[in-house]
Design an enzyme around this catalytic site. Structure first.
Site, PDB file in Angstrom:
ATOM      1  N   GLU A  57      71.760  21.827  19.147  1.00  0.00           N
ATOM      2  CA  GLU A  57      71.105  21.353  17.930  1.00  0.00           C
ATOM      3  C   GLU A  57      72.089  21.071  16.801  1.00  0.00           C
ATOM      4  OE1 GLU A  57      68.319  24.313  16.630  1.00  0.00           O
ATOM      5  OE2 GLU A  57      69.590  25.962  17.303  1.00  0.00           O
TER       6      GLU A  57
ATOM      7  N   ASP B  79      67.282  20.164  13.634  1.00  0.00           N
ATOM      8  CA  ASP B  79      68.580  20.674  13.198  1.00  0.00           C
ATOM      9  C   ASP B  79      69.709  19.724  13.569  1.00  0.00           C
ATOM     10  OD1 ASP B  79      68.227  23.237  11.842  1.00  0.00           O
ATOM     11  OD2 ASP B  79      67.354  23.916  13.717  1.00  0.00           O
TER      12      ASP B  79
ATOM     13  N   ARG C 176      62.753  32.604  22.544  1.00  0.00           N
ATOM     14  CA  ARG C 176      63.940  32.099  21.852  1.00  0.00           C
ATOM     15  C   ARG C 176      64.452  33.201  20.936  1.00  0.00           C
ATOM     16  NH1 ARG C 176      64.109  26.572  18.370  1.00  0.00           N
ATOM     17  NH2 ARG C 176      62.602  27.690  17.079  1.00  0.00           N
TER      18      ARG C 176
ATOM     19  N   HIS D 136      62.712  32.043  14.342  1.00  0.00           N
ATOM     20  CA  HIS D 136      61.967  31.673  13.145  1.00  0.00           C
ATOM     21  C   HIS D 136      60.607  32.367  13.184  1.00  0.00           C
ATOM     22  CE1 HIS D 136      64.970  28.699  12.120  1.00  0.00           C
ATOM     23  NE2 HIS D 136      64.833  28.105  13.291  1.00  0.00           N
TER      24      HIS D 136
END
Length: 251
Positions: free
Chosen positions: A143, A169, A67, A41
């Site tokens: 998630e 999530d 990540r 993200h």
């Protein structure tokens, strides 16, 4: 985060979505134990991510994590060669996906990571391959409800080091609002269940927390071995909002 319980204070890591070497340096100097450079993200691209990882002092990079947005081994290799000490792979739902993470993250015989002289003396030890495998963590992020359902099989994959839970999530996968810091319901049940399962499998367990108080309670209860505490963009927005609201307050 290497397998087994960590002694002493539980590490706190910030999610970094701003592509800035300065942010990485300031976060570390503020008292955080590490950073999660977020290529999934935000606006951090691969070139920015490797520069951010190099900005973290070598003597404090134990929790310099990244990540990734996929299990593509090419960017994972570049992140590791630039100093990432852990790779977090999001939305892991099968054992095959977990094995792909280990393959990209670990040197043989555990995985298939290639040797390359990107940084000098990246891992200390007589056996560089063994030292690298010990120093670098393969971290799966659970998630989704499906990931939780397959957790036992996933956690059994050889070469994994840690489990990181994404509560927002996971909540959405149960038809709930996408937020963190749950204290009841299926998300909180998953926190307790997956923490216990991870520890039984010899893995550490962490999760994203929005509130320091919530993170502190999970650590004190032995549920979390480490936490992701806040996102740089969110913290910046909150501070800016508080400043401007205070300036314009008429009370």
């Amino acid at each position: 985060m290497k397998s087994g319980r960590q002694a002493g204070r539980a590490p706190a890591l910030i999610h970094q979505a701003i592509p800035s070497q300065a942010v990485a340096e300031f976060v570390m100097s503020s008292g955080y134990d590490g950073t999660i450079v977020d290529l999934q993200h935000g606006e951090v691209g691969l070139d920015a991510a490797v520069a951010m990882l190099r900005a973290i002092p070598r003597d404090r990079n134990e929790y310099a994590y990244a990540r990734v947005g996929s299990l593509d081994p090419a960017p994972i290799l570049r992140l590791l060669d630039s100093g990432a000490r852990g790779i977090i792979a999001p939305t892991i739902e099968t054992a095959d996906q977990a094995r792909a993470l280990v393959e990209a993250t670990k040197y043989p015989p555990l995985g298939g990571r290639s040797l390359g002289p990107s940084r000098p003396s990246l891992y200390a030890g007589d056996d560089y391959v063994a030292a690298g495998n010990s120093a670098v963590s393969a971290i799966i992020q659970i998630e989704t409800a499906r990931g939780r359902e397959n957790a036992e099989e996933i956690f059994a994959v050889d070469g994994l080091d840690s489990v990181y839970l994404g509560p927002a999530d996971l909540a959405v996968s149960y038809g709930l609002p996408g937020r963190g810091d749950w204290t009841e319901g299926p998300v909180y049940d998953a926190v307790l269940e997956l923490s216990s399962m991870a520890h039984a499998a010899g893995l550490t367990f962490g999760l994203y927390c929005a509130s320091p108080a919530y993170a502190r309670d999970l650590i004190a209860a032995g549920i979390a071995d480490y936490v992701g505490l806040g996102i740089d963009l969110v913290l910046l927005t909150r501070t800016a909002r508080e400043a401007i609201e205070s300036l314009r307050s008429t009370s």
